[in-house]
Write a protein that holds these residues in place. Structure first.
Motif, PDB file in Angstrom:
ATOM      1  N   MET A 197       0.839  -1.204   0.000  1.00  0.00           N
ATOM      2  CA  MET A 197       0.000   0.000   0.000  1.00  0.00           C
ATOM      3  C   MET A 197       0.867   1.244   0.000  1.00  0.00           C
ATOM      4  SD  MET A 197      -3.061   1.028   2.565  1.00  0.00           S
ATOM      5  CE  MET A 197      -3.861  -0.548   2.210  1.00  0.00           C
ATOM      6  N   ALA A 198       0.573   2.129  -0.897  1.00  0.00           N
ATOM      7  CA  ALA A 198       1.416   3.317  -1.048  1.00  0.00           C
ATOM      8  C   ALA A 198       1.193   4.318   0.089  1.00  0.00           C
ATOM      9  CB  ALA A 198       1.120   3.983  -2.385  1.00  0.00           C
ATOM     10  N   TRP A 199       2.261   5.046   0.364  1.00  0.00           N
ATOM     11  CA  TRP A 199       2.143   6.082   1.399  1.00  0.00           C
ATOM     12  C   TRP A 199       1.684   7.377   0.754  1.00  0.00           C
ATOM     13  CZ3 TRP A 199       1.871   5.432   6.376  1.00  0.00           C
ATOM     14  CH2 TRP A 199       2.426   4.290   6.955  1.00  0.00           C
ATOM     15  N   THR A 200       0.394   7.610   0.794  1.00  0.00           N
ATOM     16  CA  THR A 200      -0.145   8.853   0.244  1.00  0.00           C
ATOM     17  C   THR A 200       0.078   9.973   1.253  1.00  0.00           C
ATOM     18  OG1 THR A 200      -2.289   8.465   1.266  1.00  0.00           O
ATOM     19  CG2 THR A 200      -1.959   7.579  -0.939  1.00  0.00           C
ATOM     20  N   GLN A 201      -0.132  11.166   0.800  1.00  0.00           N
ATOM     21  CA  GLN A 201       0.000  12.309   1.703  1.00  0.00           C
ATOM     22  C   GLN A 201      -0.940  12.163   2.900  1.00  0.00           C
ATOM     23  OE1 GLN A 201       2.212  15.091   1.339  1.00  0.00           O
ATOM     24  NE2 GLN A 201       1.582  15.149   3.485  1.00  0.00           N
ATOM     25  N   GLU A 202      -2.158  11.706   2.607  1.00  0.00           N
ATOM     26  CA  GLU A 202      -3.149  11.565   3.670  1.00  0.00           C
ATOM     27  C   GLU A 202      -2.697  10.564   4.718  1.00  0.00           C
ATOM     28  OE1 GLU A 202      -3.848  11.571   0.458  1.00  0.00           O
ATOM     29  OE2 GLU A 202      -4.799  13.553   0.413  1.00  0.00           O
ATOM     30  N   ARG A 203      -2.147   9.438   4.240  1.00  0.00           N
ATOM     31  CA  ARG A 203      -1.741   8.399   5.181  1.00  0.00           C
ATOM     32  C   ARG A 203      -0.505   8.833   5.969  1.00  0.00           C
ATOM     33  NH1 ARG A 203      -4.046   3.492   4.672  1.00  0.00           N
ATOM     34  NH2 ARG A 203      -2.208   2.306   5.212  1.00  0.00           N
ATOM     35  N   GLU A 204       0.349   9.592   5.322  1.00  0.00           N
ATOM     36  CA  GLU A 204       1.501  10.115   6.057  1.00  0.00           C
ATOM     37  C   GLU A 204       1.037  11.063   7.156  1.00  0.00           C
ATOM     38  OE1 GLU A 204       4.601  11.865   3.769  1.00  0.00           O
ATOM     39  OE2 GLU A 204       4.891  10.106   2.491  1.00  0.00           O
ATOM     40  N   ASP A 205       0.063  11.885   6.822  1.00  0.00           N
ATOM     41  CA  ASP A 205      -0.456  12.830   7.816  1.00  0.00           C
ATOM     42  C   ASP A 205      -1.087  12.093   8.985  1.00  0.00           C
ATOM     43  OD1 ASP A 205       0.372  14.903   6.247  1.00  0.00           O
ATOM     44  OD2 ASP A 205      -1.596  15.287   5.352  1.00  0.00           O
ATOM     45  N   LEU A 206      -1.824  11.052   8.647  1.00  0.00           N
ATOM     46  CA  LEU A 206      -2.477  10.280   9.708  1.00  0.00           C
ATOM     47  C   LEU A 206      -1.450   9.583  10.584  1.00  0.00           C
ATOM     48  CD1 LEU A 206      -4.981   9.260  11.037  1.00  0.00           C
ATOM     49  CD2 LEU A 206      -5.167   7.475   9.288  1.00  0.00           C
ATOM     50  N   LEU A 207      -0.440   9.017   9.933  1.00  0.00           N
ATOM     51  CA  LEU A 207       0.624   8.366  10.703  1.00  0.00           C
ATOM     52  C   LEU A 207       1.284   9.370  11.635  1.00  0.00           C
ATOM     53  CD1 LEU A 207       2.734   6.262  11.466  1.00  0.00           C
ATOM     54  CD2 LEU A 207       3.973   6.834   9.379  1.00  0.00           C
ATOM     55  N   ARG A 208       1.597  10.526  11.112  1.00  0.00           N
ATOM     56  CA  ARG A 208       2.250  11.545  11.934  1.00  0.00           C
ATOM     57  C   ARG A 208       1.374  11.916  13.123  1.00  0.00           C
ATOM     58  NH1 ARG A 208       2.840  14.844   8.325  1.00  0.00           N
ATOM     59  NH2 ARG A 208       5.019  14.504   7.769  1.00  0.00           N
ATOM     60  N   LYS A 209       0.116  12.093  12.853  1.00  0.00           N
ATOM     61  CA  LYS A 209      -0.824  12.485  13.903  1.00  0.00           C
ATOM     62  C   LYS A 209      -0.900  11.421  15.004  1.00  0.00           C
ATOM     63  CE  LYS A 209      -5.798  13.097  14.524  1.00  0.00           C
ATOM     64  NZ  LYS A 209      -7.095  13.080  13.816  1.00  0.00           N
ATOM     65  N   LEU A 210      -1.078  10.184  14.593  1.00  0.00           N
ATOM     66  CA  LEU A 210      -1.240   9.112  15.581  1.00  0.00           C
ATOM     67  C   LEU A 210       0.059   8.881  16.350  1.00  0.00           C
ATOM     68  CD1 LEU A 210      -3.411   6.620  13.523  1.00  0.00           C
ATOM     69  CD2 LEU A 210      -4.138   8.325  15.196  1.00  0.00           C
ATOM     70  N   TRP A 211       1.167   8.969  15.627  1.00  0.00           N
ATOM     71  CA  TRP A 211       2.467   8.769  16.267  1.00  0.00           C
ATOM     72  C   TRP A 211       2.678   9.849  17.339  1.00  0.00           C
ATOM     73  CZ3 TRP A 211       6.221   5.006  15.640  1.00  0.00           C
ATOM     74  CH2 TRP A 211       7.489   5.278  16.173  1.00  0.00           C
ATOM     75  N   LEU A 212       2.348  11.073  16.966  1.00  0.00           N
ATOM     76  CA  LEU A 212       2.531  12.183  17.910  1.00  0.00           C
ATOM     77  C   LEU A 212       1.536  12.103  19.058  1.00  0.00           C
ATOM     78  CD1 LEU A 212       3.266  15.111  15.431  1.00  0.00           C
ATOM     79  CD2 LEU A 212       4.874  13.819  16.861  1.00  0.00           C
ATOM     80  N   GLN A 213       0.416  11.449  18.805  1.00  0.00           N
ATOM     81  CA  GLN A 213      -0.554  11.270  19.878  1.00  0.00           C
ATOM     82  C   GLN A 213      -0.096  10.209  20.858  1.00  0.00           C
ATOM     83  OE1 GLN A 213      -4.346  10.431  18.139  1.00  0.00           O
ATOM     84  NE2 GLN A 213      -4.831  12.573  17.765  1.00  0.00           N
ATOM     85  N   GLY A 214       0.922   9.475  20.471  1.00  0.00           N
ATOM     86  CA  GLY A 214       1.469   8.489  21.390  1.00  0.00           C
ATOM     87  C   GLY A 214       0.937   7.080  21.215  1.00  0.00           C
ATOM     88  N   LEU A 215       0.167   6.846  20.148  1.00  0.00           N
ATOM     89  CA  LEU A 215      -0.273   5.469  19.915  1.00  0.00           C
ATOM     90  C   LEU A 215       0.942   4.615  19.591  1.00  0.00           C
ATOM     91  CD1 LEU A 215      -3.561   5.542  17.834  1.00  0.00           C
ATOM     92  CD2 LEU A 215      -3.215   5.718  20.280  1.00  0.00           C
ATOM     93  N   SER A 216       0.885   3.378  19.994  1.00  0.00           N
ATOM     94  CA  SER A 216       2.007   2.493  19.687  1.00  0.00           C
ATOM     95  C   SER A 216       1.987   2.147  18.206  1.00  0.00           C
ATOM     96  CB  SER A 216       1.918   1.212  20.515  1.00  0.00           C
ATOM     97  OG  SER A 216       0.895   0.395  20.020  1.00  0.00           O
ATOM     98  N   ALA A 217       3.115   1.656  17.736  1.00  0.00           N
ATOM     99  CA  ALA A 217       3.219   1.317  16.314  1.00  0.00           C
ATOM    100  C   ALA A 217       2.192   0.266  15.916  1.00  0.00           C
ATOM    101  CB  ALA A 217       4.636   0.837  15.998  1.00  0.00           C
ATOM    102  N   SER A 218       1.955  -0.688  16.787  1.00  0.00           N
ATOM    103  CA  SER A 218       0.995  -1.732  16.419  1.00  0.00           C
ATOM    104  C   SER A 218      -0.423  -1.186  16.418  1.00  0.00           C
ATOM    105  CB  SER A 218       1.124  -2.928  17.362  1.00  0.00           C
ATOM    106  OG  SER A 218       0.915  -2.542  18.694  1.00  0.00           O
TER     107      SER A 218
END
Length: 176
Positions: free
Chosen positions: A1-22
């Motif tokens: 699955m490609a990393w679209t801008q939207e998915r990168e933004d979501l990843l950044r958001k969740l990561w910064l929110q402190g959700l674990s990688a899993s």
DNA sequence: CCCTGATTCGC
DNA sequence: GCGAATCAGG
């Protein structure tokens, strides 16, 4: 699955929110924990190695479904309790238990009609048994999410609970 | 063993 | 760039 801008933004958001990688991998559906970590590093997101072990698990207020992730409203309390009560009697249990990965609700597929119970401490999501009603497209439940997230061990626990006599079910199963 | 993130390296 | 495999650790 490609990393679209939207998915990168979501990843950044969740990561910064402190959700674990899993957890992020689960929410974003279709990618693995490794993919999340690898991408996070390539994006230069903040490391968390030293803090990781000390970071408390994200807690969910019992009986307060949610919403940190999407800012929606909680499901009606009564319907949740009723569903739980039905389940405590062994009614309609199978549908929830048999939920498949393809049914998964993700941040991308949430709507005003889907349950917003977040990923969180399984102990808190444990008895959140609002069920999936495919016919009117209403209400989903983190119960499905936590089943998949916790894996086999959790499935076993649920199976055992299902086999338990009604009077043996914990009170909080219907007390939320 | 459960989980966590970090790193390596073939693709 | 991607992410599975692996590592190190709580």
């Amino acid at each position: 699955m490609a990393w679209t801008q939207e998915r990168e933004d979501l990843l950044r958001k969740l990561w910064l929110q402190g959700l674990s990688a899993s957890q992020i991998a689960y929410v974003m559906a279709g990618i693995t924990r490794n993919a999340v970590i690898g991408k996070a590093h390539r994006m230069g997101l903040p490391k968390r190695s030293p803090a990781t072990s000390h970071r408390p698990k994200p807690r969910v207020q019992r009986g307060q479904p949610s919403l940190a992730l999407v800012g929606a409203r909680p499901a009606p309390r009564e319907s949740i309790i009723e569903k739980q009560f039905q389940r405590s009697l062994g009614l309609g249990y199978e549908a929830g238990f048999e939920a498949e990965q393809g049914d998964r609700v993700t941040l991308m597929t949430l709507t005003s009609r889907t349950c917003k119970w977040p990923i969180g401490d399984p102990a808190d999501a444990d008895f959140h048994f609002c069920s999936h009603d495919a016919e009117n497209g209403r209400s989903y439940c983190e119960f499905h999410h936590s089943l998949a997230y916790q894996g086999v061990r959790r499935r076993r626990q649920v199976a055992e609970r299902r086999a338990a006599p009604v009077e043996a079910l914990p009170l909080r199963a219907i007390a939320v």
